[in-house]
Design an enzyme around this catalytic site. Structure first.
Site, PDB file in Angstrom:
ATOM      1  N   ASP A 158       0.612  -1.568  -0.030  1.00 28.08           N
ATOM      2  CA  ASP A 158      -0.377   0.115   0.058  1.00 28.08           C
ATOM      3  C   ASP A 158       0.920   1.150   0.223  1.00 28.08           C
ATOM      4  O   ASP A 158       1.917   1.189   0.391  1.00 28.08           O
ATOM      5  CB  ASP A 158      -1.008   0.267   1.513  1.00 28.08           C
ATOM      6  CG  ASP A 158      -1.429   0.886   1.244  1.00 28.08           C
ATOM      7  OD1 ASP A 158      -2.178   2.020   0.012  1.00 28.08           O
ATOM      8  OD2 ASP A 158      -2.081   1.798   2.447  1.00 28.08           O
ATOM      9  N   TYR A 178      -1.032   8.781  -2.474  1.00 25.61           N
ATOM     10  CA  TYR A 178      -1.092   8.480  -3.954  1.00 25.61           C
ATOM     11  C   TYR A 178      -2.451   9.117  -4.550  1.00 25.61           C
ATOM     12  O   TYR A 178      -1.638   9.517  -5.548  1.00 25.61           O
ATOM     13  CB  TYR A 178      -1.071   6.695  -4.136  1.00 25.61           C
ATOM     14  CG  TYR A 178       0.208   6.157  -3.880  1.00 25.61           C
ATOM     15  CD1 TYR A 178       1.256   6.314  -3.662  1.00 25.61           C
ATOM     16  CD2 TYR A 178       0.325   4.459  -4.660  1.00 25.61           C
ATOM     17  CE1 TYR A 178       2.539   6.070  -3.877  1.00 25.61           C
ATOM     18  CE2 TYR A 178       0.942   3.591  -4.333  1.00 25.61           C
ATOM     19  CZ  TYR A 178       2.644   4.202  -3.900  1.00 25.61           C
ATOM     20  OH  TYR A 178       3.577   3.292  -3.883  1.00 25.61           O
ATOM     21  N   CYS A 233      -4.323  -1.573  -1.933  1.00 23.11           N
ATOM     22  CA  CYS A 233      -4.757  -0.017  -2.584  1.00 23.11           C
ATOM     23  C   CYS A 233      -5.304  -0.001  -3.782  1.00 23.11           C
ATOM     24  O   CYS A 233      -4.869  -0.923  -4.542  1.00 23.11           O
ATOM     25  CB  CYS A 233      -3.558   1.009  -2.457  1.00 23.11           C
ATOM     26  SG  CYS A 233      -3.232   2.020  -2.849  1.00 23.11           S
ATOM     27  N   THR A 281      -6.378   3.033  -4.868  1.00 25.32           N
ATOM     28  CA  THR A 281      -5.710   3.676  -6.207  1.00 25.32           C
ATOM     29  C   THR A 281      -4.282   2.907  -7.338  1.00 25.32           C
ATOM     30  O   THR A 281      -4.650   3.156  -8.185  1.00 25.32           O
ATOM     31  CB  THR A 281      -4.438   5.170  -4.691  1.00 25.32           C
ATOM     32  OG1 THR A 281      -5.942   5.497  -4.102  1.00 25.32           O
ATOM     33  CG2 THR A 281      -4.760   6.317  -5.857  1.00 25.32           C
ATOM     34  N   CYS A 303     -11.531   2.309  -0.333  1.00 25.69           N
ATOM     35  CA  CYS A 303      -9.536   3.131   0.223  1.00 25.69           C
ATOM     36  C   CYS A 303      -9.236   2.507   1.343  1.00 25.69           C
ATOM     37  O   CYS A 303     -10.529   2.523   2.351  1.00 25.69           O
ATOM     38  CB  CYS A 303      -9.393   4.586   0.145  1.00 25.69           C
ATOM     39  SG  CYS A 303      -8.199   5.018   1.004  1.00 25.69           S
ATOM     40  N   THR A 304      -8.239   1.819   1.554  1.00 24.50           N
ATOM     41  CA  THR A 304      -8.020   0.793   2.988  1.00 24.50           C
ATOM     42  C   THR A 304      -7.677   2.043   4.280  1.00 24.50           C
ATOM     43  O   THR A 304      -8.056   1.268   4.966  1.00 24.50           O
ATOM     44  CB  THR A 304      -6.790   0.176   2.901  1.00 24.50           C
ATOM     45  OG1 THR A 304      -5.415   0.521   1.894  1.00 24.50           O
ATOM     46  CG2 THR A 304      -6.778  -1.155   1.529  1.00 24.50           C
ATOM     47  N   HIS A 305      -7.411   3.333   4.042  1.00 30.73           N
ATOM     48  CA  HIS A 305      -7.185   3.746   4.951  1.00 30.73           C
ATOM     49  C   HIS A 305      -8.834   4.334   5.662  1.00 30.73           C
ATOM     50  O   HIS A 305      -8.520   4.347   6.546  1.00 30.73           O
ATOM     51  CB  HIS A 305      -6.409   4.798   4.801  1.00 30.73           C
ATOM     52  CG  HIS A 305      -5.064   4.994   4.067  1.00 30.73           C
ATOM     53  ND1 HIS A 305      -4.504   4.549   2.769  1.00 30.73           N
ATOM     54  CD2 HIS A 305      -3.816   5.746   4.937  1.00 30.73           C
ATOM     55  CE1 HIS A 305      -2.996   4.606   3.308  1.00 30.73           C
ATOM     56  NE2 HIS A 305      -2.847   5.220   3.905  1.00 30.73           N
TER      57      HIS A 305
HETATM   58  N1  DGL Z   1      -4.610   3.168   0.799  1.00 34.10           N
HETATM   59  C1  DGL Z   1      -4.777   3.605  -0.871  1.00 34.10           C
HETATM   60  C2  DGL Z   1      -6.280   2.821  -1.186  1.00 34.10           C
HETATM   61  O1  DGL Z   1      -6.804   2.224  -1.191  1.00 34.10           O
HETATM   62  C3  DGL Z   1      -4.464   5.044  -0.920  1.00 34.10           C
HETATM   63  C4  DGL Z   1      -4.406   5.848   0.227  1.00 34.10           C
HETATM   64  C5  DGL Z   1      -3.731   7.107  -0.984  1.00 34.10           C
HETATM   65  O2  DGL Z   1      -2.160   7.231  -0.659  1.00 34.10           O
HETATM   66  O3  DGL Z   1      -3.900   7.891  -1.062  1.00 34.10           O
HETATM   67  O4  DGL Z   1      -7.140   3.471  -1.971  1.00 34.10           O
END
Ligand code: DGL
Length: 262
Positions: free
Chosen positions: A7, A39, A71, A73, A181-183
Site C-alpha cells: 500500500d 498516492y 490499495c 488507488t 480506500c483501505t485507509h
Molecule cells: N490506501 C490507498 C487506497 O486504498 C491509497 C491512499 C493514498 O495513498 O492516497 O486507495
C-alpha cells in the site's frame, strides 16, 4: 507461501490484519510506500512509477510468491501493467460496489475513495457493469488518508471533516457507504456515529483475502488465536525500530476492532 501486501501507507494494514488471522501459517511481507504517501492526490504517471519500484522490490528482491495490492488507488492505475510484467498471482482491490448493490439493489450507494480512484476509468467501467439504474454516487475523501497516516483516528477534526463531507447526502435514500480506500477502514467508528443505521459500511478486505486464497490455492481458517508472521518494510527499508513496529501493531489492533463495525 511468501505473500506480499503493498500500500502507499498504513491503510493496507487493515487488509493484512484480516489476512494474517485467516491464513496464520503463511509468511507475510508488508510494504508501505511511506516516502510517497498519499498516492490518491498525485499524478497517475507518478503513482505508476512508485508501484513499479515496489513490485521490483517485492518480486525480484523479496521473491514474493503472490502480491496483494492493498490499495485501491494503485490498483486503479497500475495493476494491469504489473500483471503484464510479472507471472505471480497479483490480487488488486476495487471499491466493493457489487457487494453493496447485491445486498440492496433498491437504494443508493455512496462510494468513497481517493481522487485518483474516483476519477479513474477502472471504477467507471466497474460501475457501468453493475449499476444499470444509476444508484451509485462518488465522493473523494483524501483528508482521511492524511489523518490515518498520523494515527489521528478519532478527533473533533476527523468528525468535522466527515460531517461536512456527508452533509449534502440524504442518507434515508442510501443502503451503504463503500469504503473504497483501505485507509478509510480506520474511521468506521466515527462514520457509524454519524450515519443512520440503514446505511451499512461496506469494504472489500475480506473479499480480497478470499480472492488471494482462491488464486493461490490456500484455505482460509476461522479466526483464532494464531496470526501469521509478517516482516515490515517502508519504501524498501526494513522496519526494525521498536517504536515503528509498535506503531504498526497499534494500527493492526485498531483495524481488527474496526472489522467488527458494519
Ligand atoms: N490506501 C490507498 C487506497 O486504498 C491509497 C491512499 C493514498 O495513498 O492516497 O486507495
Amino acid at each position: 507461501m511468501r505473500i506480499a501486501l503493498f500500500d502507499s501507507g498504513y491503510g493496507g494494514l487493515t487488509v493484512l490484519s484480516h489476512a494474517r488471522r485467516v491464513l496464520p501459517s503463511e509468511e507475510f511481507i508488508f510494504y508501505a510506500d511511506r516516502d510517497h504517501v498519499p498516492y490518491g492526490t498525485k499524478s497517475v504517471p507518478a503513482v505508476r512509477g512508485f508501484v513499479r519500484t515496489a513490485f521490483r522490490f517485492l518480486i525480484e528482491q523479496q521473491r514474493a510468491d503472490a502480491v496483494v495490492v492493498a490499495c485501491n488507488t494503485a490498483t486503479s492505475v497500475a495493476v494491469d501493467e504489473m500483471r503484464r510484467l510479472y507471472d505471480v498471482p497479483i490480487i488488486g482491490m476495487e471499491p466493493a460496489v457489487k457487494k453493496a448493490l447485491t445486498r440492496d439493489a433498491d437504494h443508493r450507494v455512496l462510494v468513497t475513495a481517493t481522487p485518483i480512484t474516483v476519477h479513474g476509468e477502472k471504477l467507471k467501467r466497474l460501475i457501468s457493469s453493475c449499476d444499470p439504474n444509476g444508484l451509485v454516487d462518488l465522493l473523494a475523501l483524501p483528508q482521511l488518508v492524511e489523518f490515518a497516516e498520523r494515527q489521528e483516528f478519532v478527533s473533533s477534526a476527523v468528525e468535522a471533516y466527515l460531517r461536512d463531507a456527508f452533509a449534502p447526502y440524504r442518507f434515508a435514500d442510501y443502503s451503504a457507504i463503500v469504503l473504497g480506500c483501505t485507509h478509510f477502514n480506520y474511521f468506521k467508528d466515527t462514520m457509524r456515529q454519524l450515519l443512520p443505521q440503514n446505511v451499512r459500511l461496506v469494504d472489500g478486505n475480506e473479499g480480497t483475502v478470499e480472492e488471494l486464497a482462491r488464486r493461490t490455492g490456500l484455505r482460509t481458517q476461522p479466526i483464532g488465536a494464531q496470526t501469521a508472521h509478517c516482516t515490515f518494510f517502508e519504501s524498501g527499508r526494513p522496519v526494525v525500530r521498536a517504536e515503528e513496529l509498535a506503531h504498526m501493531e497499534a494500527d493492526l489492533a485498531r483495524a481488527a476492532r474496526m472489522e467488527e463495525i458494519v
